[in-house]
Scaffold this motif. Structure first.
Motif, PDB file in Angstrom:
ATOM      1  N   GLU A  26       5.159   3.204   2.175  1.00 26.76           N
ATOM      2  CA  GLU A  26       6.127   4.371   2.025  1.00 26.76           C
ATOM      3  C   GLU A  26       6.046   5.642   2.615  1.00 26.76           C
ATOM      4  O   GLU A  26       6.933   6.296   2.997  1.00 26.76           O
ATOM      5  CB  GLU A  26       6.142   4.698   0.350  1.00 26.76           C
ATOM      6  N   ASP A  77       2.551  -0.742  -8.841  1.00 30.18           N
ATOM      7  CA  ASP A  77       1.150  -0.492  -9.289  1.00 30.18           C
ATOM      8  C   ASP A  77       0.511  -1.926  -9.982  1.00 30.18           C
ATOM      9  O   ASP A  77       0.484  -2.034 -11.196  1.00 30.18           O
ATOM     10  CB  ASP A  77       0.833   0.661 -10.208  1.00 30.18           C
ATOM     11  N   TYR A  84      -2.300  -4.212  -4.747  1.00 28.13           N
ATOM     12  CA  TYR A  84      -2.217  -2.815  -4.461  1.00 28.13           C
ATOM     13  C   TYR A  84      -3.537  -2.123  -4.458  1.00 28.13           C
ATOM     14  O   TYR A  84      -3.984  -1.437  -5.484  1.00 28.13           O
ATOM     15  CB  TYR A  84      -1.350  -2.093  -5.606  1.00 28.13           C
ATOM     16  N   ILE A 120       6.361   2.174  -4.896  1.00 29.83           N
ATOM     17  CA  ILE A 120       5.236   1.419  -4.860  1.00 29.83           C
ATOM     18  C   ILE A 120       4.696   0.868  -6.088  1.00 29.83           C
ATOM     19  O   ILE A 120       4.354   1.446  -7.004  1.00 29.83           O
ATOM     20  CB  ILE A 120       3.946   1.914  -4.093  1.00 29.83           C
ATOM     21  N   THR A 153       0.761  -1.238   0.104  1.00 26.21           N
ATOM     22  CA  THR A 153      -0.083  -0.006   0.074  1.00 26.21           C
ATOM     23  C   THR A 153       0.769   1.145  -0.111  1.00 26.21           C
ATOM     24  O   THR A 153       2.206   1.414   0.299  1.00 26.21           O
ATOM     25  CB  THR A 153      -0.880   0.038   1.244  1.00 26.21           C
ATOM     26  N   ASP A 154       0.150   2.424  -0.179  1.00 24.85           N
ATOM     27  CA  ASP A 154       1.032   3.773  -0.293  1.00 24.85           C
ATOM     28  C   ASP A 154       1.481   3.875   1.112  1.00 24.85           C
ATOM     29  O   ASP A 154       2.463   4.652   1.208  1.00 24.85           O
ATOM     30  CB  ASP A 154       0.138   4.936  -0.860  1.00 24.85           C
ATOM     31  N   ASP A 187      -4.364   0.675  -3.467  1.00 22.40           N
ATOM     32  CA  ASP A 187      -4.334   2.469  -3.661  1.00 22.40           C
ATOM     33  C   ASP A 187      -4.239   2.633  -5.267  1.00 22.40           C
ATOM     34  O   ASP A 187      -4.395   3.788  -5.413  1.00 22.40           O
ATOM     35  CB  ASP A 187      -3.148   2.789  -3.090  1.00 22.40           C
TER      36      ASP A 187
END
Length: 315
Positions: A180, A202, A276, A200, A176-177, A278
């Motif tokens: 980071e 995608d 992912y 990250i 996930t975002d 996000d």
């Protein structure tokens, strides 16, 4: 290149002590409820599976039962498969994907495989939407019998107590975002190190075991998931999260060396999923369906190509 990043706990360059750990704990409010979101769904499945309490954690008076569900009619002639979710409590589709598989698809494998499923390995972290447990320890770097994470050692004890070798283990995760934006900066601050930003990916990808690669197994899972959601491409260096892409949507880690959950069974077929949520190209429901598709594809491949009761080949 080394970068710096401010994290609001601790002094840059100095590892945390007890005061910093307590400061970090104070920043972890309960944001959702394990006993509301997860436990009732497990209890509802107990009429179809054997429910077990394989451990308990108690953090500052907050106690959690660690729950698993297994095939009711165990057949020693069938292969054994482990599904785990919520090793990192904040990775929601791992927990919900494991539960959704049990509710909607596990019946398809009755009489074909013995299932053992631990849907939420880290309940305290699930409630805080966090990667670490109460002691600021990442369970997924501490899967060893003498390790400091009770969530990890309890799961190891569950696997050992099963008493039969596993042919497959799939561990359901997300990238996930917040990895980071929160968790990697927190890790650097905790250890007194400088934060080095990363990228990250995608899309969905898998982590194979570099000590026991199973490329056909990984690609069978990727092919099934690709019908549900998009697969992460490599970055400009040909990597995903700093590791070389060895095949479409696949990287490798030394699972046992790193103390990762995927090492605990010694199964011939192991993989770690990463979705992912996000991404602007997906949503939570699609990520959940991707996790279920991954579990089913893994089981289908093992049933077609594995041998019941076998663990890793001896060669």
């Amino acid at each position: 290149m080394t970068h710096t990043s401010f994290y609001p706990v601790g002094t840059p360059g100095q590892p945390w002590g007890e005061a910093e750990l307590n400061q970090w704990r104070a920043r972890q409010p309960r944001l959702r409820r394990y006993d509301v979101d997860v436990v009732p769904r497990i209890e509802a499945l107990a009429n179809r599976f054997d429910r077990s309490v394989y451990g308990r954690t108690d953090y500052a008076g907050e106690a959690y039962e660690l729950l698993a569900l297994g095939s009711r009619d165990f057949d020693p002639a069938l292969p054994n498969a482990l599904v785990t979710g919520g090793v990192h409590g904040y990775e929601t589709s791992g927990v919900m994907g494991a539960l959704a598989f049990l509710e909607a698809r596990a019946a398809d494998y009755a009489g074909r495989v013995n299932l053992l499923v631990a849907p939420c390995v880290s309940p305290w972290a699930y409630e805080r939407i966090n990667r670490w447990n109460y002691d600021a320890i990442d369970p997924n770097r501490n899967f060893r019998p003498d390790g400091p994470a009770r969530e990890a050692t309890a799961l190891i004890e569950l696997v050992r107590g099963f008493g039969h070798p596993f042919l497959m283990h799939i561990d359901l995760h997300e990238t996930t975002d917040s990895d980071e934006g929160e968790f990697r900066p927190a890790l650097a601050a905790r250890d007194g190190k400088a934060f080095e930003p990363g990228l990250i990916p995608d899309g969905f990808y898998l982590v194979d075991d570099s000590a026991n690669p199973q490329p056909d197994f990984q690609q069978a899972v990727i092919a099934a998931v690709e019908r549900v959601t998009h697969i992460a491409p490599p970055d400009a260096a040909g990597e995903i999260i700093g590791s070389p892409v060895v095949a479409h949507g696949v990287i490798e880690y030394p699972l046992a060396e790193l103390g990762l959950c995927g090492c605990i069974t010694g199964a011939r077929f192991t993989t770690t999923t990463e979705v992912y949520p996000d991404s602007p190209r997906t949503d939570a429901e699609e990520c959940l369906r991707a996790q279920v598709a991954a579990v089913c594809a893994a089981l289908d491949h093992v049933l077609a190509h594995g041998s019941p009761g076998s663990s890793r080949p001896s060669e």
